[in-house]
Design a protein around this motif. Structure first.
Motif, PDB file in Angstrom:
ATOM      1  N   UNK A   1     -20.904 -12.454  16.594  1.00 14.72           N
ATOM      2  CA  UNK A   1     -22.316 -12.815  16.452  1.00 14.72           C
ATOM      3  C   UNK A   1     -22.887 -12.252  15.154  1.00 14.72           C
ATOM      4  N   UNK A   2     -22.506 -11.024  14.833  1.00 13.16           N
ATOM      5  CA  UNK A   2     -22.944 -10.447  13.562  1.00 13.16           C
ATOM      6  C   UNK A   2     -22.395 -11.237  12.384  1.00 13.16           C
ATOM      7  N   UNK A   3     -21.123 -11.591  12.454  1.00 11.36           N
ATOM      8  CA  UNK A   3     -20.494 -12.328  11.360  1.00 11.36           C
ATOM      9  C   UNK A   3     -21.198 -13.656  11.131  1.00 11.36           C
ATOM     10  N   UNK A   4     -21.600 -14.317  12.214  1.00 10.74           N
ATOM     11  CA  UNK A   4     -22.317 -15.582  12.065  1.00 10.74           C
ATOM     12  C   UNK A   4     -23.669 -15.363  11.387  1.00 10.74           C
ATOM     13  N   UNK A   5     -24.394 -14.314  11.789  1.00  9.66           N
ATOM     14  CA  UNK A   5     -25.680 -14.015  11.158  1.00  9.66           C
ATOM     15  C   UNK A   5     -25.496 -13.736   9.667  1.00  9.66           C
ATOM     16  N   UNK A   6     -24.494 -12.942   9.333  1.00 13.93           N
ATOM     17  CA  UNK A   6     -24.250 -12.594   7.939  1.00 13.93           C
ATOM     18  C   UNK A   6     -23.846 -13.821   7.131  1.00 13.93           C
ATOM     19  N   UNK A   7     -22.951 -14.634   7.656  1.00 15.97           N
ATOM     20  CA  UNK A   7     -22.496 -15.803   6.908  1.00 15.97           C
ATOM     21  C   UNK A   7     -23.627 -16.793   6.687  1.00 15.97           C
ATOM     22  N   UNK A   8     -24.432 -17.036   7.711  1.00 18.06           N
ATOM     23  CA  UNK A   8     -25.541 -17.974   7.530  1.00 18.06           C
ATOM     24  C   UNK A   8     -26.561 -17.434   6.533  1.00 18.06           C
ATOM     25  N   UNK A   9     -26.829 -16.143   6.595  1.00 21.95           N
ATOM     26  CA  UNK A   9     -27.764 -15.536   5.642  1.00 21.95           C
ATOM     27  C   UNK A   9     -27.274 -15.712   4.211  1.00 21.95           C
ATOM     28  N   UNK A  10     -26.001 -15.474   3.977  1.00 20.38           N
ATOM     29  CA  UNK A  10     -25.439 -15.615   2.636  1.00 20.38           C
ATOM     30  C   UNK A  10     -25.455 -17.063   2.165  1.00 20.38           C
ATOM     31  N   UNK A  11     -25.055 -17.971   3.025  1.00 16.97           N
ATOM     32  CA  UNK A  11     -25.038 -19.385   2.645  1.00 16.97           C
ATOM     33  C   UNK A  11     -26.446 -19.889   2.341  1.00 16.97           C
ATOM     34  N   UNK A  12     -27.422 -19.449   3.125  1.00 15.06           N
ATOM     35  CA  UNK A  12     -28.799 -19.887   2.903  1.00 15.06           C
ATOM     36  C   UNK A  12     -29.415 -19.243   1.668  1.00 15.06           C
ATOM     37  N   UNK A  13     -28.785 -18.187   1.161  1.00 15.34           N
ATOM     38  CA  UNK A  13     -29.213 -17.574  -0.100  1.00 15.34           C
ATOM     39  C   UNK A  13     -28.410 -18.114  -1.276  1.00 15.34           C
ATOM     40  N   UNK A  14     -27.647 -19.190  -1.031  1.00 15.88           N
ATOM     41  CA  UNK A  14     -26.880 -19.891  -2.068  1.00 15.88           C
ATOM     42  C   UNK A  14     -25.751 -19.034  -2.634  1.00 15.88           C
ATOM     43  N   UNK A  15     -25.179 -18.164  -1.800  1.00 15.68           N
ATOM     44  CA  UNK A  15     -24.040 -17.364  -2.251  1.00 15.68           C
ATOM     45  C   UNK A  15     -22.801 -18.248  -2.340  1.00 15.68           C
ATOM     46  N   UNK A  16     -22.023 -18.072  -3.420  1.00 20.51           N
ATOM     47  CA  UNK A  16     -20.780 -18.831  -3.537  1.00 20.51           C
ATOM     48  C   UNK A  16     -19.669 -18.118  -2.767  1.00 20.51           C
ATOM     49  N   UNK A  17     -18.479 -18.723  -2.759  1.00 18.65           N
ATOM     50  CA  UNK A  17     -17.391 -18.185  -1.954  1.00 18.65           C
ATOM     51  C   UNK A  17     -16.999 -16.768  -2.386  1.00 18.65           C
ATOM     52  N   UNK A  18     -16.970 -16.516  -3.697  1.00 32.67           N
ATOM     53  CA  UNK A  18     -16.599 -15.187  -4.170  1.00 32.67           C
ATOM     54  C   UNK A  18     -17.605 -14.141  -3.713  1.00 32.67           C
ATOM     55  N   UNK A  19     -18.887 -14.484  -3.783  1.00 29.56           N
ATOM     56  CA  UNK A  19     -19.928 -13.569  -3.333  1.00 29.56           C
ATOM     57  C   UNK A  19     -19.798 -13.307  -1.833  1.00 29.56           C
ATOM     58  N   UNK A  20     -19.549 -14.353  -1.058  1.00 32.00           N
ATOM     59  CA  UNK A  20     -19.388 -14.192   0.377  1.00 32.00           C
ATOM     60  C   UNK A  20     -18.202 -13.282   0.690  1.00 32.00           C
ATOM     61  N   UNK A  21     -17.092 -13.500  -0.012  1.00 29.07           N
ATOM     62  CA  UNK A  21     -15.909 -12.667   0.209  1.00 29.07           C
ATOM     63  C   UNK A  21     -16.194 -11.212  -0.117  1.00 29.07           C
ATOM     64  N   UNK A  22     -16.928 -10.960  -1.201  1.00 30.73           N
ATOM     65  CA  UNK A  22     -17.241  -9.568  -1.589  1.00 30.73           C
ATOM     66  C   UNK A  22     -18.110  -8.890  -0.553  1.00 30.73           C
ATOM     67  N   UNK A  23     -19.137  -9.605  -0.073  1.00 23.78           N
ATOM     68  CA  UNK A  23     -20.064  -8.998   0.890  1.00 23.78           C
ATOM     69  C   UNK A  23     -19.330  -8.694   2.190  1.00 23.78           C
ATOM     70  N   UNK A  24     -18.503  -9.612   2.654  1.00 26.74           N
ATOM     71  CA  UNK A  24     -17.770  -9.340   3.887  1.00 26.74           C
ATOM     72  C   UNK A  24     -16.801  -8.177   3.695  1.00 26.74           C
ATOM     73  N   UNK A  25     -16.185  -8.090   2.547  1.00 26.67           N
ATOM     74  CA  UNK A  25     -15.275  -6.967   2.278  1.00 26.67           C
ATOM     75  C   UNK A  25     -16.035  -5.640   2.303  1.00 26.67           C
ATOM     76  N   UNK A  26     -17.273  -5.644   1.821  1.00 29.17           N
ATOM     77  CA  UNK A  26     -18.079  -4.425   1.783  1.00 29.17           C
ATOM     78  C   UNK A  26     -18.592  -4.033   3.163  1.00 29.17           C
ATOM     79  N   UNK A  27     -18.950  -5.018   3.977  1.00 31.33           N
ATOM     80  CA  UNK A  27     -19.659  -4.754   5.221  1.00 31.33           C
ATOM     81  C   UNK A  27     -18.777  -4.853   6.454  1.00 31.33           C
ATOM     82  N   UNK A  28     -17.570  -5.385   6.298  1.00 33.31           N
ATOM     83  CA  UNK A  28     -16.712  -5.545   7.468  1.00 33.31           C
ATOM     84  C   UNK A  28     -15.951  -4.281   7.804  1.00 33.31           C
TER      85      UNK A  28
END
Length: 326
Positions: free
Chosen positions: A299-326
């Motif tokens: 559930x957290x991962x879904x919240x984080x992914x949707x937040x990033x996508x809605x902020x126009x984060x690209x795939x590299x940015x998404x990968x970095x944020x998940x690496x930092x927060x996971x």
């Protein structure tokens, strides 16, 4: 010193009704019924928002509350309390924590027993939440959840029981503190994190992230065509990140089109990265392009992914944020 309190409905605000309890109590009603609150000497400025069940809360509603909470802090509040239903509290508090930029505490709470029942826990939880919100010890800890006299970091907390008043727990870390005899005791502060960019409201309204939980003999039919209708996918896999071998290739194909995050359905513990090597194992899936969700529950991962996508984060940015927060 003052605390702002925003009421969103839920069990904590319910009263009797012929067909069952419904949300009727205002923020003023909630605070008026709390023994010991006046004796704290902390003014509590109350605000009614949406008296709705937590199942009706949305990203947009919670981000609006975060904006109101931030305005209260800028206006001089020492901290903020949000009361709401507990069903989605682990997700709303996590969302708020992703974007909360202030040192002042933002504290979520609620109740498991409505005010018509013996032993209603709402007043005690409100008192504890106000104490935490007003405490200098809670500054700089991000968004918190105060429940049953425990203090949890929003990034780790889970609802773990459908009826128990001790429902909120942090399986991977434990509570970061407690309220004891009115004293806020923080025992383990979570590391600081930089707030994420706020989602664009228009993009948020059109960003869809699916959650697929693996079950015994899953044939993956629900994944067909998903990349045509959704911008992201979270997979709640078995154990440390495993799926049926027949689904490895389809998930890899999806990961080539949209971000796919691999999490565990177990409720605690991490997704591994290189222990198992069979087709459908975590090593295989990560090699196929899935992103490791680490300790984040689905559930957290879904919240984080949707937040990033809605902020126009690209795939590299998404990968970095998940690496930092996971």
């Amino acid at each position: 010193m003052s605390v702002a309190l925003f009421a969103l409905g839920g069990t904590i605000a319910m009263s009797g009704h012929q067909g069952g309890v419904v949300a009727r109590l205002t923020a003023a009603d909630l605070t008026a019924g709390v023994p010991g609150l006046a004796e704290l000497g902390v003014p509590v400025h109350v605000h009614d928002v949406d008296a709705v069940p937590s199942a009706d809360l949305t990203f947009a509603r919670i981000l609006d509350v975060v904006d109101r909470a931030a305005a209260a802090v800028r206006g001089g509040a020492s901290g903020v309390v949000v009361t709401q239903g507990t069903d989605t509290l682990e997700e709303t508090a996590f969302l708020a924590d992703l974007v909360w930029p202030h040192a002042q505490p933002l504290v979520f709470t609620g109740a498991m027993r409505n005010p018509t029942l013996a032993g209603a826990d709402g007043p005690a939880n409100v008192l504890a939440a106000v104490e935490v919100a007003a405490s200098p010890a809670a500054r700089g800890l991000g968004v918190l959840v105060a429940f049953d006299d425990d203090i949890h970091a929003a990034r780790w907390v889970r609802k773990t029981h459908s009826t128990s008043t001790a429902t909120f727990a942090s399986p991977n870390a434990g509570p970061i503190g407690h309220v004891v005899e009115g004293r806020v005791r923080v025992l383990a502060a979570p590391p600081p994190r930089t707030p994420l960019d706020r989602p664009d409201p228009e993009r948020l309204a059109t960003t869809r992230v699916a959650l697929h939980t693996m079950t015994l003999d899953d044939d993956g039919a629900a994944l067909d065509g998903l990349a045509d209708t959704h911008q992201g996918l979270v997979v709640a896999a078995y154990g440390v990140g495993h799926v049926p071998s027949a689904l490895a290739a389809p998930l890899g194909t999806l990961a080539g089109r949209i971000p796919v995050v691999l999490t565990s359905r177990t409720g605690a513990g991490p997704v591994l990265s290189h222990t198992y090597g069979a087709v459908g194992s975590e090593t295989d899936l990560l090699r196929r392009g899935l992103l490791n969700g680490g300790l984040l529950h689905p559930y957290q991962a879904r919240v984080l992914l949707r937040t990033l996508l809605a902020a126009d984060a690209d795939r590299d940015r998404i990968a970095r944020v998940f690496a930092e927060r996971a």
